[in-house]
Every structure is written in structure tokens, then in C-alpha cells.
Scaffold this motif. Structure first.
Motif, short mmCIF file in Angstrom:
data_model
loop_
_atom_site.label_atom_id
_atom_site.label_comp_id
_atom_site.label_asym_id
_atom_site.label_seq_id
_atom_site.Cartn_x
_atom_site.Cartn_y
_atom_site.Cartn_z
N ARG A 121 0.83 -1.21 0.00
CA ARG A 121 0.00 0.00 0.00
C ARG A 121 0.87 1.26 0.00
O ARG A 121 0.51 2.28 -0.60
CB ARG A 121 -0.96 -0.01 1.20
N ARG B 112 -15.66 13.72 4.32
CA ARG B 112 -14.46 13.18 3.70
C ARG B 112 -14.34 13.83 2.32
O ARG B 112 -15.37 14.16 1.70
CB ARG B 112 -14.67 11.66 3.51
N SER C 202 -11.35 9.31 11.54
CA SER C 202 -10.16 10.05 11.10
C SER C 202 -8.97 9.11 10.86
O SER C 202 -8.06 9.46 10.12
CB SER C 202 -9.79 11.11 12.13
N ASN D 224 -11.60 2.52 9.83
CA ASN D 224 -12.79 2.14 9.06
C ASN D 224 -13.92 1.79 10.02
O ASN D 224 -13.69 1.50 11.19
CB ASN D 224 -12.49 0.94 8.15
N SER E 169 -12.31 -0.43 12.81
CA SER E 169 -11.15 -1.29 12.56
C SER E 169 -10.01 -0.40 12.09
O SER E 169 -10.23 0.58 11.38
CB SER E 169 -11.46 -2.34 11.49
#
Ligand code: PMP
Length: 338
Positions: free
Chosen positions: A61, A149, A196, A199, A256
Motif C-alpha cells: 500500500r 471526507r 479520522s 474504518n 477497525s
């Protein structure tokens, strides 16, 4: 939160003492937020020793985030893997947090990032529970943020880029000054997006829901682990657009993320979620998740990379071989979208 403290930070090939790990004040990153980074946890596994959770997925990632911003990481994947393991060993750590960051350094000012050097640093240091020591069991009170967002036509949410966190900071500050642990942002359409730095998951009538990638989320690695473990537990999972109302009608909710791990959400805007305490699905997923990390459950998917006694690449290969031998057929491709 206590001040972070480690011993050594890897900066472009050199181990630099923690206090000396500095960059020039006119570095591009300082002015324009030009960085991409990861947050990674290492766990003290009883048999494997200190082991990094989903190291390869995090590094992948990091490269993906850099690619979107046309930043070239000059180190090969295997060297990055090895260096993360070395960072844990060199700092004499067990369970800890790792923070690789790729940023544009100093050359000259001006928005144009081309020509500004792309530099890499990797830090490792001890870090406790992100939302407080009791949060995993007691859960946290959250609000829906007044900040949205950013939309997909503004900043690319799939890049974990430093500058994107200005939006996250506004959410977090608003939540904290109003007495909440965290804020949940909606996307530009008004659907639930994310916290922030986490998830969001909801349980409604026995089905586990989480916003789809089209809701301006960072595609979390813990989110993917949660989906994988939930399926393994026989829970139906759905990734879809979720109206804000679902936060108030959910039987259970949780965050999460690498920092928060799996943290129950017990109220939203002062409305209790379900019974107002951690629910059974959340608990079952927590047990499955922490079970892999503390050795109570097998590491079926090769998620753990032990840091000692072998190179990271060998360790990852061994973990995957074990996973395949265990008949799970699982691999690193559990990542979202693959
Ligand atoms: N969303 C945001 C905005 C985040 O910063 C994070 C933390 N990296 C997450 C979600 C969760 O991602 P992960 O599970 O990969 O840590």
C-alpha cells in the motif's frame, strides 16, 4: 498520549539516533504535506516472537500510495521488508508500532513536487491502545462529524498521504472538543465514510456492513482482515453505501484500524448503539483477530512476519507456505480489490 520514544530511525540507508532524525525546515513535505506513510503493528507472538502484522500488504500500500503521487521509492520491496524487521530488532522491541514515511525533501520551494528528492524513513517505537486502555472492551462514544471526507474528484483516498490527514485532524479536533473519542465522516454524497484513522463496521439484523471503497475510505488492511475473519466465522458481510441512519439503527458498531485494532463503538451522537455495550459479533471478531496475534488461533493467511532469525522475505515465504499447507489456500491476495 505519551511522547513516542525509540532508539534508532532508518533514514535513507542509515540508522540515525532518535534525537537526530531531522529534516530541513524548507522540505517540500513541511509546506505542502507531500508524504505517504503507513502505520504497522508488531505483536509479541508466543511461538514466533515479535511478528509484524501484514507487513507485505502495508508495504504494497505504501508503494501504491506513492505511485498515485508520482513519488518513486528508490528501495526494492525486499529491502523495505527487511528494514522493517531490522527496525524492531535494532530498537530491541517486542510489540510495537512501525511508521514508514516517504516524503519530498528539500531542494527549493514551490508547489511543483518534481525535482524535490523522495526520501524514506522507518521508525519503530512502543505504542499502546490508541483510544485508551479500556476502549477494546468498554468501547468508545463517537459523533458524526460536520466535516465531510474529501470526494474522489478532489484527493485520492486510496493513497495514504500525509496531506489528506488535514481533513482527519478537523474531524478529530471537533470530536475531542465536543467530548467524543472520535468522529465519523460522511462522504460527499452523505453516506457513511470512516473515522479520522479507522474504518467503520455495523451489525444490523445479523449482517455485517462496511462502507464500500466508493465512499472515500482508505481501504484498511484491518478492514480486510475483519472481512476475512467474519466470513470464516460464517457471518454474512456486505460492502455497500450506507446511509447515516444505519449508525443509529445498528445493533452493534465498531472501528477497525491498525491503531485501534477492533474497537467497539457504543454510542453515536449520544444515541446508544444497540444495548450500549460491546455486542456478541464484535466480541467474536475481536477474539478471532487477537487470537491470530497472540497465538490462540493459527495464522491461516500468513499474516505474521517474524522479525528475528531470518530475513523478512524468507519469513513471509515460510508463513505463506504454512498457510497453504494448512489447507486454507489463502494468500496475500485477501487484499481488497484483488
Ligand atoms: N482510514 C484511515 C483514514 C486511516 O488512517 C486508517 C489507518 N491506516 C484506516 C482507515 C485503517 O487502515 P488500516 O486498517 O490499514 O490501518
Amino acid at each position: 498520549m505519551n511522547r513516542a520514544q525509540g532508539k534508532w530511525i532508518w533514514m535513507d540507508g542509515k540508522w540515525v539516533a532518535w534525537e537526530d532524525a531531522k529534516i530541513h525546515i524548507l522540505s517540500h513535505v513541511v509546506h505542502y504535506g507531500t508524504s505517504v506513510f503507513e502505520g504497522i503493528r508488531c505483536y509479541d507472538h508466543p511461538e514466533l516472537g515479535p511478528s509484524i502484522f501484514r507487513l507485505q500488504d502495508h508495504i504494497r500500500r505504501l508503494y501504491d500510495s506513492a505511485r498515485i503521487y508520482r513519488m518513486e521509492i528508490k528501495y526494492p520491496f525486499e529491502e523495505m521488508e527487511r528494514t522493517h524487521c531490522e527496525a524492531v530488532v535494532k530498537n530491541e522491541l517486542g510489540a510495537c508500532y512501525l511508521r514508514p514515511v516517504v516524503y519530498r525533501g528539500f531542494d527549493n520551494l514551490g508547489v511543483n513536487p518534481f525535482g524535490k528528492p523522495v526520501e524514506v524513513a522507518i521508525a519503530a517505537f512502543p505504542w499502546g491502545k490508541y483510544l485508551g486502555p479500556e476502549s477494546l472492551e468498554k468501547g468508545v462514544d463517537v459523533c458524526v462529524s460536520s466535516w465531510r471526507r474529501t470526494g474522489p474528484q478532489t484527493t485520492p483516498g486510496m493513497s495514504k498521504a500525509g496531506g489528506h490527514y488535514m481533513n482527519g485532524q478537523l474531524m478529530k479536533m471537533e470530536a475531542v472538543v465536543n467530548g467524543y473519542a472520535e468522529g465519523i465522516a460522511l462522504d460527499t454524497q452523505g453516506f457513511i465514510s470512516e473515522g479520522s484513522g479507522e474504518n467503520v463496521f455495523l451489525v444490523h439484523k445479523g449482517i455485517l456492513y462496511t462502507p464500500a471503497t466508493s465512499s472515500s475510505i482508505l481501504v484498511g488492511i484491518t478492514r480486510d482482515s475483519t472481512l476475512t475473519l467474519a466470513r470464516e466465522l460464517g457471518i454474512e458481510v456486505r460492502e455497500q453505501a450506507l446511509p447515516r441512519d444505519m449508525l443509529y439503527l445498528a445493533d452493534e458498531a465498531f472501528f477497525s484500524g491498525t491503531a485501534v485494532e477492533i474497537t467497539p463503538i457504543v454510542s453515536v451522537d449520544r444515541i446508544p448503539v444497540g444495548s450500549g455495550a460491546r455486542g456478541p459479533v464484535t466480541k467474536a471478531i475481536q477474539e478471532a483477530f487477537f487470537g491470530v496475534l497472540d497465538g490462540r488461533r493459527p495464522d491461516r493467511y500468513g499474516w505474521l512476519t517474524p522479525v528475528k532469525g531470518t530475513t523478512a522475505a524468507q519469513a513471509a515465504g515460510a508463513a505463506r507456505a504454512t498457510a497453504v499447507a494448512a489447507g486454507s489456500g489463502a494468500s496475500r491476495s485477501t487484499r481488497e480489490g484483488e
